[in-house]
Design a protein around this motif. Structure first.
Motif, PDB file in Angstrom:
ATOM      1  N   ASP A 203       0.834  -1.204   0.000  1.00 49.50           N
ATOM      2  CA  ASP A 203       0.000   0.000   0.000  1.00 49.50           C
ATOM      3  C   ASP A 203       0.872   1.260   0.000  1.00 49.50           C
ATOM      4  O   ASP A 203       0.643   2.193  -0.771  1.00 49.50           O
ATOM      5  CB  ASP A 203      -0.916  -0.022   1.224  1.00 49.50           C
ATOM      6  CG  ASP A 203      -1.702   1.264   1.400  1.00 49.50           C
ATOM      7  OD1 ASP A 203      -2.555   1.563   0.543  1.00 49.50           O
ATOM      8  OD2 ASP A 203      -1.439   1.982   2.391  1.00 49.50           O
ATOM      9  N   PRO A 208      -1.063   6.064  -7.206  1.00 49.51           N
ATOM     10  CA  PRO A 208      -2.388   5.971  -7.827  1.00 49.51           C
ATOM     11  C   PRO A 208      -2.309   5.284  -9.186  1.00 49.51           C
ATOM     12  O   PRO A 208      -1.363   5.488  -9.945  1.00 49.51           O
ATOM     13  CB  PRO A 208      -2.812   7.438  -7.963  1.00 49.51           C
ATOM     14  CG  PRO A 208      -2.089   8.134  -6.841  1.00 49.51           C
ATOM     15  CD  PRO A 208      -0.754   7.432  -6.750  1.00 49.51           C
ATOM     16  N   TRP A 263      -8.594   1.472  -1.794  1.00 45.44           N
ATOM     17  CA  TRP A 263      -8.536   0.547  -2.913  1.00 45.44           C
ATOM     18  C   TRP A 263      -9.945   0.020  -3.210  1.00 45.44           C
ATOM     19  O   TRP A 263     -10.775  -0.125  -2.306  1.00 45.44           O
ATOM     20  CB  TRP A 263      -7.627  -0.633  -2.597  1.00 45.44           C
ATOM     21  CG  TRP A 263      -6.179  -0.320  -2.413  1.00 45.44           C
ATOM     22  CD1 TRP A 263      -5.607   0.339  -1.353  1.00 45.44           C
ATOM     23  CD2 TRP A 263      -5.096  -0.666  -3.285  1.00 45.44           C
ATOM     24  NE1 TRP A 263      -4.245   0.418  -1.513  1.00 45.44           N
ATOM     25  CE2 TRP A 263      -3.906  -0.193  -2.689  1.00 45.44           C
ATOM     26  CE3 TRP A 263      -5.020  -1.351  -4.498  1.00 45.44           C
ATOM     27  CZ2 TRP A 263      -2.652  -0.365  -3.280  1.00 45.44           C
ATOM     28  CZ3 TRP A 263      -3.770  -1.527  -5.084  1.00 45.44           C
ATOM     29  CH2 TRP A 263      -2.604  -1.037  -4.484  1.00 45.44           C
ATOM     30  N   ARG A 299      -6.058   0.731  -7.087  1.00 42.39           N
ATOM     31  CA  ARG A 299      -5.997   2.079  -6.467  1.00 42.39           C
ATOM     32  C   ARG A 299      -6.298   3.098  -7.559  1.00 42.39           C
ATOM     33  O   ARG A 299      -5.586   3.163  -8.573  1.00 42.39           O
ATOM     34  CB  ARG A 299      -4.623   2.322  -5.855  1.00 42.39           C
ATOM     35  CG  ARG A 299      -4.364   3.776  -5.476  1.00 42.39           C
ATOM     36  CD  ARG A 299      -3.200   3.897  -4.493  1.00 42.39           C
ATOM     37  NE  ARG A 299      -3.667   3.668  -3.131  1.00 42.39           N
ATOM     38  CZ  ARG A 299      -2.842   3.563  -2.086  1.00 42.39           C
ATOM     39  NH1 ARG A 299      -1.534   3.610  -2.268  1.00 42.39           N
ATOM     40  NH2 ARG A 299      -3.333   3.378  -0.876  1.00 42.39           N
TER      41      ARG A 299
END
Length: 303
Positions: A203, A208, A263, A299
């Motif tokens: 993460d 993005p 997400w 994402r």
């Protein structure tokens, strides 16, 4: 069931412990490759199997498998791995073709040959993270075949319990660019805290537009399936006791953790894809695959 030797349960290579499961998956891919209705092809897989002393006598073609497709091990289990290979191949190619991602990270890459066999768009970089021992075996086999990768390939020899994120960035990984992550057949072996740390690191490193696929098991009691045909046959025929290798700790809800961080996550059973592709395992009684889930996460790109 990992295509990895990252945890090195008894060896740095592929001749024991979790490393043997990498050879099991390779044998399944080899058998799948030679099926007339193959879902995925890996022409390198049989060379790994035949190149290791521990697996040199294992089948690599459907006609060599004892009991054929009726075998829980070389039939149903092998079909599972064939289906998994196809589904995750499709995920990777969709990410780089449709989403335009140009860097991939395979965590616990093991004997994965996607850098060599998939049709990657120009400019793609594939980072493969696993222990030195398994990567050395992989390089030896592929080198003997004069295999050439079809994307820029960056092997990173490190234990996933060490600072793999630091090693990844030192090897040229760009955390500001979208990434497609693949964690195939690894999380079964990790304790609760290790899975959470891995997901948190993915993460943190995901810009993005990144995508992620991973595989988990959701059974509350793995030992309830100890006498299942799949575990029994793997133990008796190969000497691999998967339940001794798997972590018995309760699994974290990594899908919910990712959702909470923005997400978009979808969770599927393997049987969903059996029905989609028309071939693969279906549910059965005392099913060791019943708790397996394939998770896909995206994402969103910045507005």
């Amino acid at each position: 069931m990992a295509d990895t030797a990252s945890l090195g349960t008894t060896t740095d290579g592929v001749e024991g412990g979790v490393g043997l499961t990498a050879l099991l998956v390779a044998a399944a891919r080899a058998i799948e490759t030679h099926r007339p209705d193959s879902l995925a092809r890996d022409d390198y897989a049989e060379h790994f199997v035949l190149g290791a002393e521990a697996s040199a006598h294992w089948p690599v073609r459907p006609e060599q498998a004892p009991d054929g497709d009726t075998s829980p091990l070389w039939g149903r289990f092998a079909r599972y791995f064939g289906l998994r290979t196809r589904v995750l191949d499709d995920f990777l190619l969709r990410s780089v073709r449709s989403a335009g991602i140009r860097q991939a990270v395979l965590l616990g890459a093991g004997l994965d040959t996607r850098a060599f066999r998939l049709d990657w768009p120009s400019g793609c970089v594939v980072h493969e993270i696993d222990r030195d021992g398994v990567l050395a075996f992989k390089h030896k086999v592929l080198g003997a075949l004069s295999a050439e990768p079809r994307a820029a390939r960056v092997p990173i020899g490190i234990d996933l319990r060490a600072d793999w994120a630091g090693a990844l960035t030192s090897a040229g990984f760009d955390p500001t660019a979208p990434t497609v992550w693949l964690v195939e057949g690894l999380l079964f072996y990790l304790p609760h805290a290790a899975e959470t740390a891995l997901i948190d690191t993915v993460d943190r490193l995901s810009a993005p537009g990144s995508t992620l696929a991973y595989e988990v098991k959701l059974e509350k009691d793995l030992m309830a399936y100890r006498d299942s045909p799949l575990y029994t046959s793997t133990r008796r025929q190969l000497g691999i006791d998967l339940l001794d290798l798997f972590s018995r700790e309760p699994r974290p809800d990594s899908a919910a953790r990712l959702t909470g961080r923005g997400w978009t996550v979808s969770v599927h059973t393997p049987f969903d894809f059996t029905r989609l592709h028309g071939r693969g395992p279906l549910p059965e009684e005392n099913d060791a695959l019943g708790g397996n889930r394939w998770v896909f996460a995206d994402r969103a790109r910045a507005a």
